[in-house]
Design a protein around this motif. Structure first.
Motif, PDB file in Angstrom:
ATOM      1  N   TRP A   1     -13.359  -1.378   2.823  1.00  0.00           N
ATOM      2  CA  TRP A   1     -12.840  -0.243   3.634  1.00  0.00           C
ATOM      3  C   TRP A   1     -11.279  -0.407   4.177  1.00  0.00           C
ATOM      4  CZ3 TRP A   1     -15.229   4.514   4.555  1.00  0.00           C
ATOM      5  CH2 TRP A   1     -16.305   4.659   3.792  1.00  0.00           C
ATOM      6  N   LEU A   2     -10.539   0.428   4.305  1.00  0.00           N
ATOM      7  CA  LEU A   2      -8.971   0.267   4.519  1.00  0.00           C
ATOM      8  C   LEU A   2      -8.885   1.470   5.514  1.00  0.00           C
ATOM      9  CD1 LEU A   2      -6.286  -0.920   4.377  1.00  0.00           C
ATOM     10  CD2 LEU A   2      -5.803   0.275   2.496  1.00  0.00           C
ATOM     11  N   HIS A   3      -8.431   1.116   6.746  1.00  0.00           N
ATOM     12  CA  HIS A   3      -7.622   2.070   7.778  1.00  0.00           C
ATOM     13  C   HIS A   3      -6.355   1.551   7.484  1.00  0.00           C
ATOM     14  CE1 HIS A   3      -6.033   4.126  10.818  1.00  0.00           C
ATOM     15  NE2 HIS A   3      -7.021   4.209  11.566  1.00  0.00           N
ATOM     16  N   ALA A   4      -5.520   2.734   6.661  1.00  0.00           N
ATOM     17  CA  ALA A   4      -4.193   2.285   6.422  1.00  0.00           C
ATOM     18  C   ALA A   4      -3.157   2.465   7.357  1.00  0.00           C
ATOM     19  CB  ALA A   4      -3.914   2.880   5.137  1.00  0.00           C
TER      20      ALA A   4
ATOM     21  N   VAL B   1     -11.153   9.276   2.505  1.00  0.00           N
ATOM     22  CA  VAL B   1     -12.555   9.841   3.037  1.00  0.00           C
ATOM     23  C   VAL B   1     -12.187  10.244   4.422  1.00  0.00           C
ATOM     24  CG1 VAL B   1     -14.210   8.502   1.888  1.00  0.00           C
ATOM     25  CG2 VAL B   1     -13.274   7.657   4.208  1.00  0.00           C
ATOM     26  N   ARG B   2     -11.137  10.070   5.137  1.00  0.00           N
ATOM     27  CA  ARG B   2     -10.567  10.458   6.584  1.00  0.00           C
ATOM     28  C   ARG B   2      -9.342  10.581   6.764  1.00  0.00           C
ATOM     29  NH1 ARG B   2     -15.454  12.173   6.255  1.00  0.00           N
ATOM     30  NH2 ARG B   2     -16.826  12.121   7.890  1.00  0.00           N
ATOM     31  N   THR B   3      -8.764  11.529   7.471  1.00  0.00           N
ATOM     32  CA  THR B   3      -7.319  11.447   8.241  1.00  0.00           C
ATOM     33  C   THR B   3      -7.730  11.994   9.441  1.00  0.00           C
ATOM     34  OG1 THR B   3      -6.838  14.046   7.334  1.00  0.00           O
ATOM     35  CG2 THR B   3      -6.321  12.255   5.823  1.00  0.00           C
ATOM     36  N   TYR B   4      -6.792  11.469  10.226  1.00  0.00           N
ATOM     37  CA  TYR B   4      -6.744  11.834  11.776  1.00  0.00           C
ATOM     38  C   TYR B   4      -5.308  11.940  12.295  1.00  0.00           C
ATOM     39  CZ  TYR B   4      -5.993  10.806  16.902  1.00  0.00           C
ATOM     40  OH  TYR B   4      -5.894  11.260  18.247  1.00  0.00           O
TER      41      TYR B   4
ATOM     42  N   SER C   1      -3.415   9.171  10.427  1.00  0.00           N
ATOM     43  CA  SER C   1      -3.882   8.147   9.794  1.00  0.00           C
ATOM     44  C   SER C   1      -4.541   8.209   8.569  1.00  0.00           C
ATOM     45  CB  SER C   1      -4.779   7.503  10.835  1.00  0.00           C
ATOM     46  OG  SER C   1      -4.051   7.075  11.916  1.00  0.00           O
ATOM     47  N   LEU C   2      -5.033   7.371   7.879  1.00  0.00           N
ATOM     48  CA  LEU C   2      -5.622   7.524   6.513  1.00  0.00           C
ATOM     49  C   LEU C   2      -6.521   6.324   6.248  1.00  0.00           C
ATOM     50  CD1 LEU C   2      -2.593   7.549   4.095  1.00  0.00           C
ATOM     51  CD2 LEU C   2      -3.525   9.788   5.499  1.00  0.00           C
ATOM     52  N   VAL C   3      -7.763   6.667   6.089  1.00  0.00           N
ATOM     53  CA  VAL C   3      -9.130   5.723   5.828  1.00  0.00           C
ATOM     54  C   VAL C   3      -9.569   5.997   4.295  1.00  0.00           C
ATOM     55  CG1 VAL C   3     -11.399   5.122   6.517  1.00  0.00           C
ATOM     56  CG2 VAL C   3      -9.703   6.019   8.297  1.00  0.00           C
ATOM     57  N   PHE C   4      -9.368   4.798   3.697  1.00  0.00           N
ATOM     58  CA  PHE C   4     -10.048   5.007   2.323  1.00  0.00           C
ATOM     59  C   PHE C   4     -11.319   4.012   2.337  1.00  0.00           C
ATOM     60  CE2 PHE C   4      -5.390   5.151   2.152  1.00  0.00           C
ATOM     61  CZ  PHE C   4      -5.099   6.147   1.203  1.00  0.00           C
TER      62      PHE C   4
ATOM     63  N   GLU D   1       5.577  12.169   4.146  1.00  0.00           N
ATOM     64  CA  GLU D   1       4.795  12.183   2.729  1.00  0.00           C
ATOM     65  C   GLU D   1       3.373  12.782   2.757  1.00  0.00           C
ATOM     66  OE1 GLU D   1       3.326   7.982   1.658  1.00  0.00           O
ATOM     67  OE2 GLU D   1       4.822   7.305   3.399  1.00  0.00           O
ATOM     68  N   SER D   2       2.851  12.840   1.663  1.00  0.00           N
ATOM     69  CA  SER D   2       1.572  13.588   1.565  1.00  0.00           C
ATOM     70  C   SER D   2       0.472  12.471   1.935  1.00  0.00           C
ATOM     71  CB  SER D   2       1.223  14.141   0.141  1.00  0.00           C
ATOM     72  OG  SER D   2       0.050  14.268  -0.165  1.00  0.00           O
ATOM     73  N   PRO D   3      -0.418  12.894   2.671  1.00  0.00           N
ATOM     74  CA  PRO D   3      -1.676  11.993   2.716  1.00  0.00           C
ATOM     75  C   PRO D   3      -2.515  11.942   1.518  1.00  0.00           C
ATOM     76  CG  PRO D   3      -2.130  13.934   3.832  1.00  0.00           C
ATOM     77  CD  PRO D   3      -0.712  13.914   3.520  1.00  0.00           C
ATOM     78  N   ALA D   4      -2.410  12.592   0.709  1.00  0.00           N
ATOM     79  CA  ALA D   4      -3.130  12.777  -0.484  1.00  0.00           C
ATOM     80  C   ALA D   4      -2.681  12.102  -1.583  1.00  0.00           C
ATOM     81  CB  ALA D   4      -3.617  13.969  -1.077  1.00  0.00           C
ATOM     82  N   ASP D   5      -1.256  11.946  -2.119  1.00  0.00           N
ATOM     83  CA  ASP D   5      -0.561  11.244  -3.112  1.00  0.00           C
ATOM     84  C   ASP D   5       0.805  11.035  -2.870  1.00  0.00           C
ATOM     85  OD1 ASP D   5       0.802  14.001  -2.911  1.00  0.00           O
ATOM     86  OD2 ASP D   5       0.054  14.545  -4.926  1.00  0.00           O
ATOM     87  N   GLY D   6       0.992  10.709  -1.731  1.00  0.00           N
ATOM     88  CA  GLY D   6       2.517  10.203  -1.223  1.00  0.00           C
ATOM     89  C   GLY D   6       2.556   8.621  -1.780  1.00  0.00           C
ATOM     90  N   PRO D   7       3.513   7.860  -1.597  1.00  0.00           N
ATOM     91  CA  PRO D   7       3.836   6.732  -2.078  1.00  0.00           C
ATOM     92  C   PRO D   7       2.738   5.843  -1.168  1.00  0.00           C
ATOM     93  CG  PRO D   7       5.826   7.350  -0.912  1.00  0.00           C
ATOM     94  CD  PRO D   7       4.818   8.561  -1.094  1.00  0.00           C
TER      95      PRO D   7
END
Length: 261
Positions: free
Chosen positions: A79-82, A108-111, A98-101, A58-64
């Motif tokens: 702050w959420l490390h999802a 704000v960050r992907t790893y 990884s996704l950080v909101f 899925e997309s880290p930008a707009d996936g489910p």
């Protein structure tokens, strides 16, 4: 700084969509925390999806997952490390990302996980490795991002500390068979880098592999502040961020490094 580690149970009896909705509800319930962290590949299970990775990408930008986690972070004001998802990146292939909101729900960050597990099978051959050392500035601390198998490679954590990290965040899908390594390595990374370690794993069984659970919060002196059991659990701890600078000043081992500079 209040942190919440959501040690989510992952198994085939619950669909990824149902687990996304449930995880979003658990995040929203942690509105009193500053930082909430989910495990690695919790939508599918780190060991359950090797044969159909592209189907789960899925997309880290707009996936489910991103959509629900963005909304949950915003609604909780945290702050959420999802945790991580399987990212489809076109010609570059698949990544464990990884996704950080932030509390507004902004990504704000992907790893992209650098060290891929499996030797000659699994994600090691099915996915592409990331290259970038990634940190994120929170109001109370700088977090350094790593994922699961990364925990075995101290060079990455030295690079994160050199980039300013004071808190090392490690979502994982760690197997129960190597749980002793999980605890040992989490404490080692905290001691050698004089940083807080937030290591959150999954519970349950996926892909026939029992998960370790035992998420753990370790302080910069290597003391365990909180540790979960093997089942689904939310682990909470309060961190004194001034303890990082005090430890580094009182026992200046990082300044005495000779190699790696």
């Amino acid at each position: 700084m209040r942190v919440s580690l959501i040690q989510l149970a992952v198994d085939a009896a619950e669909s990824p969509d149902a687990r996304r909705e449930r995880a979003a509800g658990l995040v929203r319930a942690e509105s009193g925390s500053d930082l909430v962290v989910l495990p690695e590949m919790w939508t599918t299970g780190a060991f359950a999806c090797a044969g159909h990775l592209p189907d789960e990408a899925e997309s880290p930008a707009d996936g489910p997952t991103a959509r629900l986690m963005s909304a949950a972070a915003r609604e909780a004001g945290v702050w959420l490390h999802a945790g991580s998802i399987i990212e489809q990146a076109g010609a570059d292939g698949l990544f464990n990302t990884s996704l950080v909101f932030d509390p507004s729900g902004r990504l704000v960050r992907t790893y992209r996980k650098i060290h891929l597990f499996g030797f000659d099978e699994g994600e090691a051959v099915l996915m592409s490795a990331g290259r970038d050392v990634v940190t994120a500035q929170l109001p109370e601390t700088v977090i350094g991002l790593a994922t699961c198998y990364d925990l075995r490679f101290p060079e990455l954590f030295r690079a994160l500390v050199d980039a300013g990290a004071e808190t090392l965040v490690i979502p994982a899908g760690w197997p129960a068979a190597r749980r002793a390594h999980w605890t040992l390595l989490a404490r080692a990374r905290a001691v050698e880098d004089q940083a807080y370690v937030l290591a959150v794993g999954t519970a349950g069984t996926n892909g026939g592999v029992e998960q370790a659970g035992h998420s753990i919060v370790v302080d910069p002196w290597g003391e365990v502040l909180a540790e979960a059991g093997p089942g689904e659990e939310i682990l909470r701890a309060d961190l004194d961020m001034a303890r990082v600078s005090r430890t580094r000043e009182e026992f200046p081992a990082l300044r005495n490094r000779v190699l790696g500079r």
